[in-house]
Design an enzyme around this catalytic site. Structure first.
Site, PDB file in Angstrom:
ATOM      1  N   GLU A 598       0.772  -1.239   0.000  1.00  0.00           N
ATOM      2  CA  GLU A 598       0.000   0.000   0.000  1.00  0.00           C
ATOM      3  C   GLU A 598       0.805   1.292   0.000  1.00  0.00           C
ATOM      4  O   GLU A 598       0.497   2.230  -0.704  1.00  0.00           O
ATOM      5  CB  GLU A 598      -0.929   0.017   1.190  1.00  0.00           C
ATOM      6  CG  GLU A 598      -1.964   1.084   1.046  1.00  0.00           C
ATOM      7  CD  GLU A 598      -3.235   0.694   1.732  1.00  0.00           C
ATOM      8  OE1 GLU A 598      -3.727  -0.407   1.458  1.00  0.00           O
ATOM      9  OE2 GLU A 598      -3.712   1.489   2.537  1.00  0.00           O
ATOM     10  N   GLU A 659      -3.865 -13.136  -3.343  1.00  0.00           N
ATOM     11  CA  GLU A 659      -4.957 -12.939  -4.277  1.00  0.00           C
ATOM     12  C   GLU A 659      -4.403 -13.056  -5.681  1.00  0.00           C
ATOM     13  O   GLU A 659      -3.404 -12.444  -6.015  1.00  0.00           O
ATOM     14  CB  GLU A 659      -5.546 -11.546  -4.088  1.00  0.00           C
ATOM     15  CG  GLU A 659      -6.692 -11.289  -5.012  1.00  0.00           C
ATOM     16  CD  GLU A 659      -7.235  -9.887  -4.882  1.00  0.00           C
ATOM     17  OE1 GLU A 659      -6.799  -9.135  -3.998  1.00  0.00           O
ATOM     18  OE2 GLU A 659      -8.110  -9.562  -5.678  1.00  0.00           O
ATOM     19  N   HIS A 688     -14.233 -11.986  -3.693  1.00  0.00           N
ATOM     20  CA  HIS A 688     -14.885 -10.681  -3.612  1.00  0.00           C
ATOM     21  C   HIS A 688     -16.215 -10.684  -4.333  1.00  0.00           C
ATOM     22  O   HIS A 688     -16.880  -9.671  -4.449  1.00  0.00           O
ATOM     23  CB  HIS A 688     -13.966  -9.594  -4.163  1.00  0.00           C
ATOM     24  CG  HIS A 688     -12.709  -9.473  -3.366  1.00  0.00           C
ATOM     25  ND1 HIS A 688     -11.552 -10.128  -3.714  1.00  0.00           N
ATOM     26  CD2 HIS A 688     -12.455  -8.837  -2.203  1.00  0.00           C
ATOM     27  CE1 HIS A 688     -10.626  -9.877  -2.798  1.00  0.00           C
ATOM     28  NE2 HIS A 688     -11.147  -9.097  -1.876  1.00  0.00           N
TER      29      HIS A 688
END
Ligand code: GLN
Ligand code: ZN
Length: 748
Positions: A598, A659, A688
């Protein structure tokens, strides 16, 4: 002088938009009702911004799911597969975002990626050979008119063409030049239509310009804008954020743009660029109020910065959209001495108008109060902790023995079949789970009653996992509200807002805790439930922790010490927890670093120095002291990792799951190329989306994985934690996953 913001949090003061949209998903309200709700909310926000004295008010920053997806619909960037469905336009929008499985068709969700260096996620647009770019949607016009009818003149916001194309996924064989030309034409049509409706200006967001750009990209940007701006009939603000524009500054100021928006919070270098030369005939939108953090603006510093720019045509704005901070501090119950240090979206509007007045007239009361605020000491520093960190040595960051030796020891210890199956940690946080926790928090349930409930959930899910034959079990994280908040609550130095929600993707939000002071572990955090769960079964149950980098990245960090220093404080606290789990018989410990990427700088040239050089060591610090036979797992999601694979290997975990399925397993090639040593579980299905993958589909995915990764390194697991899913789809999907793994094993 004038003031504006780049965008406003659309979720609403009490997350109204989330609740309304989810009602629509559950068929409790219909399309018309949801649309009407959106309209009401937009009006409320425009009125609020206007009332606070902001002069240039944005529109089209609203979205039911994601503004990039809105842009795809505006320009008809819609996968051809949708044509075959019987879905309405409105349903298609959500089908692309979340997938759709039902009588009207079967659509997989489009991939979702991190929005630059934030925790917001956008839906990746796709350009296929069949794509016909044209101005198709009308949202931007509708919302402009909607505001106008309320007597509010707005400046519509739209993602700019350069960044849009950067974010797109292209089908092989697409004629990029033709696409780019069609897109420019479509943007020009937007200009024309807006100006016909009476709009004076448009804000084009181009955050793509703050990255490292190649000579070709700069050229492409220049050409795009030369064409776009030729004979334009509207004023154009080119808005950048999340960094500086050093690569294109000269190009920018040479272009016939009316206004340039620069970020002076994250883009430190912008200051020098502007000081050297800023054209008199352009307006500078100076992003001086931090759109990402929640601390009060230091007026004195901002004032000095603005003066140093020496620009006369100035608009004061935020460093980025206020989408990334919570709505307001008004509903928070912090004591006044604490609360006065915080500024959420609504309060930032006030800061902008304050700054505006201060710049005109030095001695306002606001300015005085602000100065006092920054002169008072917030808390007393923990000197012992500062010293402990200063004295860390290489040994503290190095696990022994080396990976390959641990791998052998662990294979002997665990005796797992090939393609061992597991899951990422959480199971559905159903209404019942959330309500029970809420009751407990309101003291309507005793500790014993609450514990009995959690224990029953754990038992139920352990039994179910055993029944489908999962190899490595999890306890399900029923006791946790959020993977960061849960830890923060047991660490000193943390503060929690009650309503500080920030949109993460679609209707999902996060409530980042605030790092107020020095961080230390106050007591054992996860030991009780991990130990309990392991006591209920002969199979192995993974311990489940959140890693230091993720805890930091999903908190609002301090601004008075470095991110590195804060992260090391957290790492030492989690290290104590790891050792505690191990001492209590936990043999596998997963330390999630969901948000590792991030805060990776947007410019590659800054990656090591400014981030990886402390983020990776922080993770190593957490597990460096465990026994060789204890297996350390980690998990990552929500972003692309392809470019930091070597750094991930250096985290020196034993197993990593990540993921992958939404991004078509792109990462596998890179693992192969880099000769990745850590064992890997690339997610075999997308969690998701509520869609249930078939056994066949998962088998195919596993086969693909096996063509790239040696079988003895492969784990089988879903993409991510399952807490946002319902029980039926979770059980169906996981059962299909174990079945697929079994079937592949048999065929081998
Ligand atoms: N263990 C966490 C969970 O399963 C991981 C969540 C995440 O990666 N975002 O919920
Ligand atoms: Zn995840």
């Amino acid at each position: 002088m004038t003031t504006t913001i780049i965008g406003f949090p659309r979720i609403g003061e009490q997350r109204e938009l989330k609740y309304a949209t989810e009602k629509y998903f559950r068929n409790e309200i219909n399309e018309e009702e949801l649309v009407a709700f959106g309209k009401e909310l937009r009006e409320k926000h425009w009125q609020l911004i206007k009332a606070s004295g902001i002069t240039i008010i944005p529109s089209n920053d609203f979205s039911f799911y994601d503004t990039t997806l809105d842009t795809s619909f505006l320009f008809n960037l819609i996968p051809a597969s949708l044509e075959a469905t019987k879905l309405s336009e409105f349903e298609r929008y959500f089908a692309i975002a979340r997938g759709y499985q039902g009588e009207k068709g079967d659509i997989k969700a489009r991939p979702m990626k991190k929005w630059f260096n934030t925790n917001y996620h956008y839906i990746v647009p796709k350009i296929e050979k069949k794509t016909k770019i044209q101005l198709k949607g009308s949202k931007i016009f509708d919302e402009y008119l909607e505001a106008k009818q309320l007597g509010i003149e707005t400046q519509p916001v739209l993602l700019g063409p350069f960044t849009l194309l950067q974010l797109c996924e292209f089908e092989v064989g697409v004629d990029r030049k033709a696409i780019s030309e069609a897109l420019i034409e479509a943007y020009k049509e937007v200009f024309t239509r807006l100006s016909e409706l009476g709009a004076i200006s448009i804000q084009l967001d181009e955050p793509g310009l703050v990255k490292d750009l190649t000579v070709d990209e700069i050229k492409e940007f220049e050409l795009t804008y030369q064409q776009l701006l030729a004979n334009k009939n509207i004023q154009v603000l080119l808005q950048t954020y999340f960094g500086d524009v050093r690569d294109v500054y000269q190009t920018l100021i040479d272009l016939p743009i009316d206004a340039i928006g620069l970020d002076f919070v994250e883009g430190i270098q912008n200051q020098a660029l502007v000081q050297q030369n800023f054209p008199q005939d352009k307006i500078l939108y100076a992003g001086v109020v931090n759109g990402k953090n929640i601390w009060r603006n230091n007026y004195q510093k901002t004032q000095a910065l603005l003066r140093s720019l020496n620009v006369s045509n100035l608009v004061l704005t935020t460093s980025c959209s206020l989408l990334h901070v919570p709505f307001t501090t008004e509903n928070e119950s912090f004591p006044k001495e604490i609360k006065q240090h915080f500024s959420f979206a609504k309060e930032k509007l006030r800061e902008l108008t304050d700054l505006d007045t201060i710049l005109k007239d030095e001695a306002t009361e606001q300015q005085l109060l602000n100065r006092q605020l920054f002169e008072t000491e917030r808390f007393v520093q923990n000197q012992a902790l500062v010293e402990k960190i200063a004295q860390l040595t290489v040994d503290d960051f190095t696990r022994k023995p080396i990976f390959s030796q641990r791998e052998t020891l662990q294979k002997a210890r665990f005796q797992l079949p090939v393609l061992p199956t597991t899951t990422i940690g959480s199971f559905p946080q159903t209404k019942e789970v959330k309500q029970t926790r809420a009751k407990f928090n309101r003291k309507e349930l005793s500790q014993v009653e609450y514990d009995d409930f959690v224990a029953a959930q754990i038992n139920d899910w352990l039994a179910w996992q055993e029944s489908i034959g999962l190899d490595i079990l999890v306890h399900g994280e029923f006791e946790r509200n959020d993977m960061v908040e849960y830890f923060g609550q047991n660490l000193s130095g943390y503060l929690f807002s009650q309503n500080g929600w920030v949109q993460s993707y679609g209707t999902r939000g996060v409530k980042p805790p605030i790092i107020w002071g020095d961080v230390e572990r106050e007591q054992a955090i996860t030991v009780k439930w991990s130990k309990y769960a392991q006591g209920q079964t002969d199979k192995i149950v993974k311990g489940m922790l959140t890693g230091p980098v993720t805890i930091l990245n999903w908190s609002f960090p301090r601004e008075d010490i470095s991110l590195k220093e804060s992260t090391y404080q957290i790492a030492l606290a989690i290290q104590e927890e790891v050792l505690d789990l191990e001492a209590n018989g936990i043999k596998m410990i997963q330390i999630d670093e969901a948000a590792l990427r991030e805060k990776l700088p947007l410019r590659k040239s800054d990656w090591s120095k400014e981030y990886l050089d402390w983020a990776i060591p922080a993770f190593r610090l957490v597990h460096s002291k465990v026994q060789p036979e204890t297996q350390i797992h980690t998990h990552m999601c929500y972003s692309e990792f392809t470019d930091i694979i070597p750094a991930i290997d250096q985290m020196d975990a034993d197993v990593i799951s990540f993921e992958a399925s939404r991004s078509n397993l792109e990462i596998l090639d890179e693992l192969q190329r880099q000769n990745f040593k850590t064992q890997v579980g690339p997610g075999v299905y997308d969690i998701h989306s509520p869609r249930v993958p078939t056994v066949e589909e998962i088998k195919e995915t596993i086969q693909t994985i096996l063509t790239k990764v040696p079988i003895e390194k492969v784990w089988i697991n879903p993409d991510c934690g399952l807490k946002t899913r319902g029980i039926p789809e979770t059980r169906a999907s996981l059962a299909n996953m174990t079945e697929a793994a079994r079937s592949v094993r048999e065929e081998l």
